[in-house]
Design a protein around this motif. Sequence first.
Motif, PDB file in Angstrom:
ATOM      1  N   GLY A 142       3.753   1.849   9.402  1.00 18.85           N
ATOM      2  CA  GLY A 142       3.296   1.209   8.174  1.00 18.85           C
ATOM      3  C   GLY A 142       1.805   0.929   8.198  1.00 18.85           C
ATOM      4  N   ASN A 146      -1.073   3.153   5.743  1.00 17.63           N
ATOM      5  CA  ASN A 146      -1.944   2.462   4.788  1.00 17.63           C
ATOM      6  C   ASN A 146      -3.421   2.554   5.175  1.00 17.63           C
ATOM      7  OD1 ASN A 146      -0.383   0.917   2.538  1.00 17.63           O
ATOM      8  ND2 ASN A 146       0.863   0.614   4.397  1.00 17.63           N
ATOM      9  N   TYR A 212       4.317  -8.968  -0.087  1.00 15.93           N
ATOM     10  CA  TYR A 212       5.296  -7.883  -0.203  1.00 15.93           C
ATOM     11  C   TYR A 212       6.408  -7.915   0.872  1.00 15.93           C
ATOM     12  CZ  TYR A 212       1.397  -6.179  -2.987  1.00 15.93           C
ATOM     13  OH  TYR A 212       0.357  -6.078  -3.918  1.00 15.93           O
ATOM     14  N   GLY A 213       6.343  -8.890   1.739  1.00 18.53           N
ATOM     15  CA  GLY A 213       7.353  -8.971   2.806  1.00 18.53           C
ATOM     16  C   GLY A 213       6.929  -8.289   4.086  1.00 18.53           C
ATOM     17  N   SER A 214       6.120  -7.211   3.976  1.00 16.88           N
ATOM     18  CA  SER A 214       5.637  -6.484   5.159  1.00 16.88           C
ATOM     19  C   SER A 214       4.667  -5.417   4.708  1.00 16.88           C
ATOM     20  CB  SER A 214       6.812  -5.832   5.903  1.00 16.88           C
ATOM     21  OG  SER A 214       6.325  -4.970   6.928  1.00 16.88           O
ATOM     22  N   ASP A 216       4.761  -2.621   5.702  1.00 19.50           N
ATOM     23  CA  ASP A 216       5.573  -1.401   5.606  1.00 19.50           C
ATOM     24  C   ASP A 216       6.025  -1.157   4.151  1.00 19.50           C
ATOM     25  OD1 ASP A 216       5.287  -1.307   8.320  1.00 19.50           O
ATOM     26  OD2 ASP A 216       7.363  -1.854   8.799  1.00 19.50           O
ATOM     27  N   ASN A 217       6.025  -2.197   3.345  1.00 19.55           N
ATOM     28  CA  ASN A 217       6.484  -2.053   1.951  1.00 19.55           C
ATOM     29  C   ASN A 217       5.348  -1.654   1.018  1.00 19.55           C
ATOM     30  OD1 ASN A 217       9.044  -2.912   2.774  1.00 19.55           O
ATOM     31  ND2 ASN A 217       8.550  -5.071   2.416  1.00 19.55           N
ATOM     32  N   VAL A 218       4.136  -1.492   1.531  1.00 24.62           N
ATOM     33  CA  VAL A 218       2.973  -1.153   0.697  1.00 24.62           C
ATOM     34  C   VAL A 218       2.770   0.369   0.736  1.00 24.62           C
ATOM     35  CG1 VAL A 218       0.512  -1.455   0.348  1.00 24.62           C
ATOM     36  CG2 VAL A 218       1.926  -3.383   1.151  1.00 24.62           C
ATOM     37  N   ASP A 219       2.724   0.988  -0.431  1.00 19.36           N
ATOM     38  CA  ASP A 219       2.501   2.434  -0.515  1.00 19.36           C
ATOM     39  C   ASP A 219       1.362   2.820  -1.457  1.00 19.36           C
ATOM     40  OD1 ASP A 219       4.621   3.414   1.192  1.00 19.36           O
ATOM     41  OD2 ASP A 219       6.002   2.645  -0.321  1.00 19.36           O
ATOM     42  N   TYR A 222      -3.089  -2.538  -3.001  1.00 23.78           N
ATOM     43  CA  TYR A 222      -2.389  -3.814  -2.960  1.00 23.78           C
ATOM     44  C   TYR A 222      -3.359  -4.970  -3.141  1.00 23.78           C
ATOM     45  CZ  TYR A 222      -4.014  -3.817   1.927  1.00 23.78           C
ATOM     46  OH  TYR A 222      -4.775  -3.780   3.064  1.00 23.78           O
TER      47      TYR A 222
END
Length: 222
Positions: A142, A146, A212-214, A216-219, A222
Amino acid sequence: MPRISTLRITRSHKIATAVLVAAGSVTAIAATGGASEAQTPHARSSISVEPVAAAGIPTAKDAAAKKAAEATAAKEAAAKKAAAKAAAEKDATEARSEKQAANRSTERKAVTPKKFANNLDGWIRESLDIMKKKNIPGSYEGLHRNIMRESSGNPNAVNDWDINARNGIPSKGLLQVIQPTFDAYHVKGTPKKLTDPVANITAAANYAADRYGSIDNVDSAY
């Protein structure tokens, strides 16, 4: 008649006297022999006789032997006690030495930081180590994904064209973080420099975890 009687009496008297004299000699001899016999204990008294203890009553020799035995036993007991004490002290000293050695080893491990390479891989791994200690979620994948999208792995990258740049607070660093966000989510223990690779990554991951919680959840942006 009267002369005959006198003569007989005289002869009888002589015979009786002779008998008495003979008896006296025997008595004298017996007395002499008795005296000789009486001297025997006196002659024997000069012989040394070892004292014999009466039943249940020890002699002086027995008492001395007993005292010597008790003294020997006391010395042996004292020697055993001293040896046991010395062994216990030795064990305690060895245990203290081992404990001190273990403490020094632990201290060295605690003081000596982990070494990470001074490149993108090392920065990510060091950031993950800090994030784990601070309970900040995120994975190598993750973070790397990013970073490559935001800065192509350049810790000095600066965005000078978006809305943040126009507002005078451009995004900077590996994960393109603006200064206010960095200040709010800075992770203690990392440099307070926006473009420091590890400080930038951990602050961005901390912000992403909050939003976003982590990471890893960003794509995307942000």
